[in-house]
Design an enzyme around this catalytic site. Structure first.
Site, short mmCIF file in Angstrom:
data_model
loop_
_atom_site.label_atom_id
_atom_site.label_comp_id
_atom_site.label_asym_id
_atom_site.label_seq_id
_atom_site.Cartn_x
_atom_site.Cartn_y
_atom_site.Cartn_z
N GLY A 246 0.85 -1.19 0.00
CA GLY A 246 0.00 0.00 0.00
C GLY A 246 0.89 1.24 0.00
O GLY A 246 2.11 1.16 -0.22
N ARG B 177 -5.74 2.01 -1.62
CA ARG B 177 -6.35 2.27 -2.91
C ARG B 177 -7.82 2.73 -2.79
O ARG B 177 -8.34 3.43 -3.64
CB ARG B 177 -6.28 0.97 -3.72
CG ARG B 177 -6.79 1.07 -5.09
CD ARG B 177 -6.55 -0.18 -5.90
NE ARG B 177 -6.79 0.19 -7.28
CZ ARG B 177 -5.92 0.77 -8.05
NH1 ARG B 177 -4.72 1.03 -7.60
NH2 ARG B 177 -6.23 1.13 -9.28
N ALA C 77 -9.12 4.53 -0.34
CA ALA C 77 -9.33 5.78 0.41
C ALA C 77 -9.91 6.80 -0.56
O ALA C 77 -9.31 7.12 -1.58
CB ALA C 77 -8.01 6.27 0.99
N GLY D 172 -9.67 11.64 1.02
CA GLY D 172 -8.46 12.37 0.74
C GLY D 172 -7.41 12.26 1.81
O GLY D 172 -7.36 11.30 2.56
N GLU E 81 -14.07 17.55 6.25
CA GLU E 81 -14.65 16.29 6.75
C GLU E 81 -14.90 16.42 8.25
O GLU E 81 -14.50 17.41 8.87
CB GLU E 81 -13.72 15.11 6.43
CG GLU E 81 -13.71 14.77 4.95
CD GLU E 81 -12.86 13.56 4.59
OE1 GLU E 81 -12.35 12.88 5.48
OE2 GLU E 81 -12.71 13.31 3.39
N HIS F 252 -16.68 3.00 9.95
CA HIS F 252 -17.06 4.16 9.13
C HIS F 252 -18.57 4.25 9.15
O HIS F 252 -19.26 3.24 8.95
CB HIS F 252 -16.54 4.01 7.70
CG HIS F 252 -16.54 5.30 6.94
ND1 HIS F 252 -17.71 5.90 6.53
CD2 HIS F 252 -15.55 6.12 6.55
CE1 HIS F 252 -17.41 7.03 5.90
NE2 HIS F 252 -16.10 7.19 5.91
N ARG G 132 -16.30 10.51 13.85
CA ARG G 132 -16.82 9.27 13.25
C ARG G 132 -17.47 8.31 14.24
O ARG G 132 -18.48 7.68 13.93
CB ARG G 132 -15.66 8.53 12.60
CG ARG G 132 -15.66 8.70 11.15
CD ARG G 132 -14.58 7.97 10.50
NE ARG G 132 -14.32 8.75 9.29
CZ ARG G 132 -13.38 8.52 8.45
NH1 ARG G 132 -12.54 7.54 8.66
NH2 ARG G 132 -13.24 9.25 7.39
N HIS H 34 -13.71 -0.23 9.29
CA HIS H 34 -13.00 0.61 8.33
C HIS H 34 -11.50 0.74 8.62
O HIS H 34 -10.69 0.65 7.71
CB HIS H 34 -13.65 1.99 8.36
CG HIS H 34 -13.10 2.97 7.38
ND1 HIS H 34 -13.15 2.76 6.01
CD2 HIS H 34 -12.50 4.18 7.54
CE1 HIS H 34 -12.61 3.80 5.38
NE2 HIS H 34 -12.18 4.66 6.30
N ARG I 126 -9.69 7.90 15.00
CA ARG I 126 -8.88 8.64 14.01
C ARG I 126 -9.68 9.77 13.38
O ARG I 126 -10.84 9.59 12.98
CB ARG I 126 -8.40 7.68 12.93
CG ARG I 126 -7.65 8.37 11.82
CD ARG I 126 -7.07 7.37 10.84
NE ARG I 126 -8.05 6.59 10.16
CZ ARG I 126 -8.72 7.00 9.09
NH1 ARG I 126 -8.53 8.20 8.58
NH2 ARG I 126 -9.59 6.20 8.51
N LEU J 173 -3.82 8.53 5.44
CA LEU J 173 -2.85 8.56 4.34
C LEU J 173 -1.64 9.41 4.74
O LEU J 173 -0.50 9.10 4.40
CB LEU J 173 -3.49 9.10 3.06
CG LEU J 173 -4.62 8.25 2.45
CD1 LEU J 173 -5.09 8.84 1.12
CD2 LEU J 173 -4.20 6.82 2.25
C1 SIN Z 1 -13.69 8.69 3.66
O1 SIN Z 1 -13.50 9.16 2.55
O2 SIN Z 1 -14.71 8.90 4.30
C2 SIN Z 1 -12.66 7.75 4.24
C3 SIN Z 1 -11.37 8.42 4.41
C4 SIN Z 1 -10.78 8.10 5.74
O3 SIN Z 1 -10.99 7.01 6.25
O4 SIN Z 1 -10.14 8.97 6.34
#
Ligand code: SIN
Length: 525
Positions: free
Chosen positions: A15, A45, A47, A50, A114, A231, A277, A338, A373, A379
């Site tokens: 990855g 891949r 994700a 962002g 986000e 998620h 989340r 997730h 998180r 990423l």
């Molecule tokens: C998302 O696009 O909701 C997932 C990205 C992440 O897990 O930070």
């Protein structure tokens, strides 16, 4: 081990964490990347949303750090977070130099928002295909790097340790064939997460917890395994995959409705649809329960259709495949496993307690994400810590110093749990699907001591009665059982609720539990 092929670096996993490590390490020596599928068969891949970094006007690493610490529910290591957020902008600059095509608006990098970010700071590529673009850019560079050999369709089955140091990796080809051992003084675990432990997950088939299991079995510590992120919004439709519907959709204005069509997130958190989340996932689970199991709805249909389909082309196309038009109708969603916040315990230089053994990415844990998180920090984590890891291999790091953690303070815990947990009329047959069901029901969004203890016993039984090692399927199941056991045992120990770990029998957060749980090989019998 003399006579076996030798490399300066061996990296397990391909990855973004593994490939970035490979590219940086290749400047220092020969590199072998071992990956169990194709080079781009990885979690990174998928994700979508962002990569977060403090590069925009009005933003700063300090602000990004504060948001990360707030989301982490008291369990982030502040030093690790300072490293992540402080070095974020440089990592983005490297990606841009390497050619990652981040989306722009009016000639500037476009920044999305986000959940739990106080400012728009999410870079994206291809709208909602950020992981894919970064992975493809790095994979192209790896393929043309003369110093890097990539061994695809090959399973790492054991980390070899000699005289207390990492010494190499034993492997087995996926399609059958002879076992082979490769030697190296530096072994890097970057094998990603473990979403496949759960019945419903946004992760691909390869995410079976191999990295954390291999390191644990080799004698490394693991930490924070009870914190598995669910998620909030995965597609929930009979016959369709559990496809991720990015949090970036809510960042652009999508709202969650219950089955009756009523927006509900303001009932649960002041940030409503952009709450952290863990809060959103539990809110959806609660609404689903109240509606007799009907999915929640993610609605972005009030925004202009052309904007939605161009900002989220992957999601738009995937939903169309299943007869859903996100520009016209709300989409049925439910939470899914997730991201693994815990993992192989590392310091902020990627080092485990075993000299020569390093880890980075989702398989690793420097407590940078704490108990929950922050969206799109994963990423960034892979890039920042893989770079530091390579620096550490060159002797550029101070003494090994991981985040403080408690080890085995609760050995007497089992005696305090109800006896009825010991009774299990029928133990399901060992196998991937039964494991996924067990984990979903008993170690998922809501847990309790009775069900966790029952699960620990079943997992233990399955582990003790495994047939002799022979095949790739054996090793993968062994790794899944090991990772599942680590999650269950840690969740059993943590008698409070915090971040992604919610205990029905200990529903409050407790100051006494503001500490990490560390497990090592001797802790699991
Ligand atoms: C998302 O696009 O909701 C997932 C990205 C992440 O897990 O930070």
């Amino acid at each position: 081990m003399t006579g076996q092929p030798r490399y300066d670096y061996i990296i397990i996993g391909s990855g973004i964490a593994g490939l970035n490590t490979a590219l940086l390490a290749a400047a220092q020596g020969s590199v072998l990347v071992i990956t169990k599928g194709r080079i781009d068969d990885c979690n990174s891949r998928y994700a979508q949303g962002g990569i977060a970094a403090a590069i925009g006007p009005g933003d700063s690493p300090t602000l990004h750090r504060r948001d990360t610490l707030d989301a982490g529910a008291g369990l982030c290591d502040p030093d690790a977070v300072a490293v992540l957020t402080g070095q974020g902008p440089d990592s983005i600059a490297s990606l841009i130099r390497w050619g990652v095509p981040f989306d722009t608006i009016h000639g500037q990098i476009a920044l999305g928002r986000e959940g739990a970010h106080s400012i728009p700071r999410i870079l994206h590529a291809g709208g909602d295909a950020t992981g894919q673009h970064i992975e493809d850019t790095l994979a192209d560079r790896v393929r043309s790097a003369p110093n890097i050999t990539v061994l695809e369709y090959t399973h790492a089955t054991r980390i070899c340790v000699a005289d207390g140091r990492a010494a190499g990796v034993a492997t087995l080809p996926a399609g059958g064939g002879a076992a082979q051992t490769y030697r190296s003084p530096v072994v890097v675990i970057s094998a990603g997460g473990a979403g496949q432990l759960y019945r419903y997950t946004t992760n691909p088939e390869v995410a079976t917890g191999d990295g954390v299991a291999l390191a644990f079995l080799a004698g490394a510590d693991v930490m924070d395994m009870e914190f598995y992120q669910f998620h909030p919004t995965a597609l929930w439709l009979a016959g369709a995959p559990t496809f991720l519907l990015s949090e970036a959709m809510r960042g652009e204005g999508a709202i969650l409705r219950n089955a009756a069509g009523r927006p509900f997130m303001a009932d649960y958190h002041p940030l409503a649809d952009l709450a952290p989340r863990d809060v959103v996932a539990r809110a959806i689970a609660a609404e689903m329960e109240q509606s007799g199991g009907q999915a929640a709805l993610l609605d972005i249909s009030h925004l202009p259709g052309a904007t939605v389909s161009s900002r989220f082309p992957t999601i738009y196309a995937e939903c169309r495949r299943y007869g859903l038009d996100i520009t016209q109708q709300p989409i049925p969603v439910a939470p899914a496993a997730h991201y693994m916040m815990g993992g192989v315990r590392i310091d902020t230089w990627g080092r485990t307690g075993i000299p020569g053994l390093y880890a980075c990415g989702e398989a690793a844990c420097a407590a940078v994400h704490g108990a929950n998180r922050l969206a799109s920090n994963s990423l960034l984590d892979t890039l920042v810590f893989s770079r530091r890891l390579v620096d550490a291999t060159l002797g550029n790091a101070p003494e090994y110093a991981p985040a403080e953690g408690d080890r085995d303070r609760d050995r007497d815990l089992r005696a305090t749990l109800p006896n009825r947990a010991m009774v299990c009329a029928t133990v399901p047959e060992r196998g991937r699907e039964n494991l996924q069901d067990l984990m979903w029901r008993n170690a998922g969004i809501a847990r309790n001591g009775t069900r966790l203890l029952l699960s620990a016993r079943i997992l233990n039984l399955w582990q003790r009665t495994m047939p002799p090692p022979a095949t790739v399927a054996y090793f993968e199941l062994r790794n899944m059982l090991t990772a599942a056991r680590l999650i269950v045992e840690s969740a059993l120990q943590r008698r409070e609720s915090r971040g992604a770990h919610y205990r029905e029998d200990f529903a409050e957060t407790s100051a006494e539990w503001r500490r990490h749980i560390v497990l090592s090989r001797g802790d699991l019998t």
